[in-house]
Design an enzyme around this catalytic site. Structure first.
Site, short mmCIF file in Angstrom:
data_model
loop_
_atom_site.label_atom_id
_atom_site.label_comp_id
_atom_site.label_asym_id
_atom_site.label_seq_id
_atom_site.Cartn_x
_atom_site.Cartn_y
_atom_site.Cartn_z
N TYR A 30 47.19 -60.89 -24.80
CA TYR A 30 46.63 -59.56 -25.06
C TYR A 30 45.28 -59.43 -24.38
CZ TYR A 30 45.44 -55.35 -27.64
OH TYR A 30 45.10 -54.06 -27.98
N PHE A 76 47.31 -32.37 -7.03
CA PHE A 76 48.59 -32.96 -7.39
C PHE A 76 48.94 -32.42 -8.78
CE2 PHE A 76 51.34 -36.36 -9.11
CZ PHE A 76 52.36 -36.23 -8.19
N LYS A 78 53.35 -46.46 -6.78
CA LYS A 78 53.44 -46.29 -5.32
C LYS A 78 52.63 -47.39 -4.63
CE LYS A 78 53.98 -41.79 -6.89
NZ LYS A 78 53.22 -40.68 -7.42
N ARG A 131 59.44 -28.91 -4.73
CA ARG A 131 57.97 -28.85 -4.70
C ARG A 131 57.62 -27.46 -4.22
NH1 ARG A 131 55.73 -33.35 -7.48
NH2 ARG A 131 56.60 -31.86 -8.92
N PHE A 138 58.76 -28.04 -14.53
CA PHE A 138 59.74 -28.59 -13.58
C PHE A 138 60.41 -29.87 -14.10
CE2 PHE A 138 57.21 -32.14 -12.03
CZ PHE A 138 55.91 -31.74 -12.30
C1 LIG Z 1 52.39 -40.15 -8.27
C2 LIG Z 1 51.05 -39.66 -8.06
C3 LIG Z 1 50.15 -39.54 -9.13
C4 LIG Z 1 50.55 -39.84 -10.56
O1 LIG Z 1 50.95 -41.15 -10.70
P1 LIG Z 1 52.01 -41.60 -11.83
O2 LIG Z 1 52.00 -43.08 -11.75
O3 LIG Z 1 53.33 -41.00 -11.45
O4 LIG Z 1 51.51 -41.09 -13.12
C5 LIG Z 1 48.88 -39.11 -8.85
N1 LIG Z 1 48.51 -38.79 -7.61
C6 LIG Z 1 49.35 -38.87 -6.56
C7 LIG Z 1 48.87 -38.52 -5.20
C8 LIG Z 1 50.64 -39.31 -6.75
O5 LIG Z 1 51.47 -39.37 -5.69
#
Ligand SMILES: *Cc1c(COP(=O)(O)O)cnc(C)c1O
Length: 482
Positions: A80, A132, A266, A389, A455
């Site tokens: 933790y 975003f 990402k 989008r 959406f």
């Molecule tokens: C996906 C994304 C987010 C949000 O991230 P999550 O992990 O999906 O909450 C914020 N900013 C950008 C540019 C993104 O592509």
């Protein structure tokens, strides 16, 4: 920059990895695809993955992991507090960004939640190169407002501007004069600007914006979620950086931001998120909220396995053969579609190929969600799920009026290292068929419309029997083919 030339054929993007674990895909017959999309309220978010052939909804949390990432997950230190796994992640971020402090969060929007709570006062504004969805929603919930401060070029769908994600310095200066620096919570730069088609900013632009911020005592916050694509584009499109090492470019970017946050769904191609800074005072303010909303300071809602994977993923992001995979396959798809006359966002960006619904289905008014309709039509024609989008992804004005989006795009995300070239070719083929039959596509209307981020969960129905007609035509043209 590494270049690969082909001797006897036109160049194609080349997978710089081999497939060692696979997941079976299912391609439903067209009648079942029609049923599935209607059960999903014509909203691709509500489709079941088992009914989907190629899942191009998003690049979030669905990028392929490497063998090194998977093996790192096996040695994660589960505790933790004070986990060695967190220390590894922290060190990697310190090494790459040169930032002293790292706050963990369960994903990108959780970072945005914390930033909004700490920095946004009622009536504040946040100038950004482009908003975003989740960022705008969190800023709005705190009584703030985002202001788009881009060049007109950003919204020109077909362009050859290599850096449509740049912020306009002239416009930013005007905004500062108009609103006064005290009403500006921070200036937000987004790498690989998501909603306008994964378009990058140049390092020269970031530096200029940062110097304006410093001149006015403003903070620059960098959303680095799509940093890997932006890094690649700086390397290949910004001549001054052609021969510069990716680590150096990364450091130079980080040196021109006061706070960096990212979605590790990402960046680092795993699942999680984080906020980095060198500023002790800012760190202390944000730190308070992490145990409250995310979890203790050494996990922030992430599993230790994911943290191990992110650490490796961040290191792999420093490899050109890794970060070029998304952009090269996207470029291939965009160029092939363009040659067939299909309207797409150019230049090719990161994260996915974006169809321009405004031109693909110009007969559908924005009040009937052209990009959403195109998404439903593409699923019927191919089993491919994209993401709307456009206007559907916007929220209504406070008086209930529709807020028509600047662009109506259907995003076909290419999660990194997931799809092969033949799958991309299948997508191109079905999109081409759909384009030739675009007159058959009709609009959608809501049957269930949530107030916030509609959406995600909204349900819609076709305004006519256009979907049945599309299926009939498909069968006529392609016989018994799936
Ligand atoms: C996906 C994304 C987010 C949000 O991230 P999550 O992990 O999906 O909450 C914020 N900013 C950008 C540019 C993104 O592509």
């Amino acid at each position: 920059m590494r270049e690969l030339k082909f001797y006897s054929d036109n160049a194609v993007p080349l997978e710089m990895h081999k497939v060692r674990v696979v997941q079976k895909l299912n391609l439903l017959p067209i009648d079942e695809r029609l049923r599935a999309i209607n059960e999903a309220g014509n909203n691709t978010f509500l489709l079941r993955n088992k009914d989907t052939f190629l899942d191009m909804l998003t690049d979030s949390g669905v990028n392929a992991m490497s063998d090194i990432q998977l093996s790192a997950m096996m040695i994660a230190d589960d505790s933790y507090a004070g986990s060695a796994t967190f220390s590894k992640l922290e060190s990697k971020l310190q090494e790459l960004f040169g930032t002293k402090y790292v706050l963990p969060a369960h994903q990108g929007r959780a970072c945005e939640h914390i930033l909004a709570k700490v920095f946004i006062k009622n009536g504040d504004i946040v100038p950004t190169n482009y908003h975003f969805t989740t960022t705008k929603a969190h800023i709005g919930l705190q009584g703030g407002k985002v202001l788009e401060v881009h060049y007109p070029e950003a919204l020109i769908v077909e362009s050859d501007n290599p850096f449509k994600g740049n912020m306009s310095p002239e416009l930013l200066k005007k905004v500062i004069v108009e609103y006064g620096a005290s009403r500006i919570s921070f200036v937000r730069m987004e790498a690989g600007t998501n909603l306008i088609g994964g378009q990058p900013f140049s390092l020269a632009n970031l530096k200029e914006i940062y110097s304006i911020c410093k001149h006015h005592g403003l903070l620059l916050v960098l959303d680095a979620s799509l940093l890997s694509d932006n890094l690649y584009f700086i390397k290949v499109r910004e001549p001054a950086y052609k021969e510069v090492d990716l680590r150096k470019i990364t450091r130079e970017i980080a040196d021109h931001a006061d706070i960096i946050y990212f979605s590790a769904r990402k960046l680092g191609h795993a699942r999680g998120g984080g906020i980095c800074t060198n500023n002790t005072e800012l760190y202390m303010k944000m730190r308070e909220l992490v145990p409250l909303y995310e979890g203790f300071l050494t996990y922030g809602g992430m599993s230790v396995r994911e943290m191990e994977a992110i650490t490796v993923g961040l290191e792999e992001t420093m490899d050109e053969d890794m970060i070029n995979q998304g952009p090269l396959f996207i470029e291939y798809m965009v160029n092939e579609l363009k040659q067939r006359g299909v309207p797409v966002v150019t230049p090719a960006g990161g994260l996915g190929c974006h169809l321009n619904a405004m031109k693909f289905v110009p007969h559908i008014p924005q009040s009937e969600y052209p990009a959403g309709a195109l998404g439903a039509a593409l699923f019927i024609a191919s089993g491919i799920r994209g993401m709307e989008r456009g206007t559907l992804s916007e929220e209504r004005e406070t008086d209930g009026k529709e807020h028509y989006s600047n662009m109506e795009l259907l995003r076909l995300a290419l999660p990194r290292r997931v799809f092969t070239l033949s799958q991309i070719k299948y997508a191109i083929d079905r999109i081409t068929w759909l384009y030739e039959n675009r007159d058959l596509i009709g609009g959608l209307k809501f049957t269930e419309e949530p107030k916030v981020l509609r959406f995600f969960m909204g349900r819609l129905t076709p305004v006519s029997d256009w979907q049945e007609k599309l299926v009939t035509k498909f069968k006529k043209d392609l016989g018994n083919s799936l």
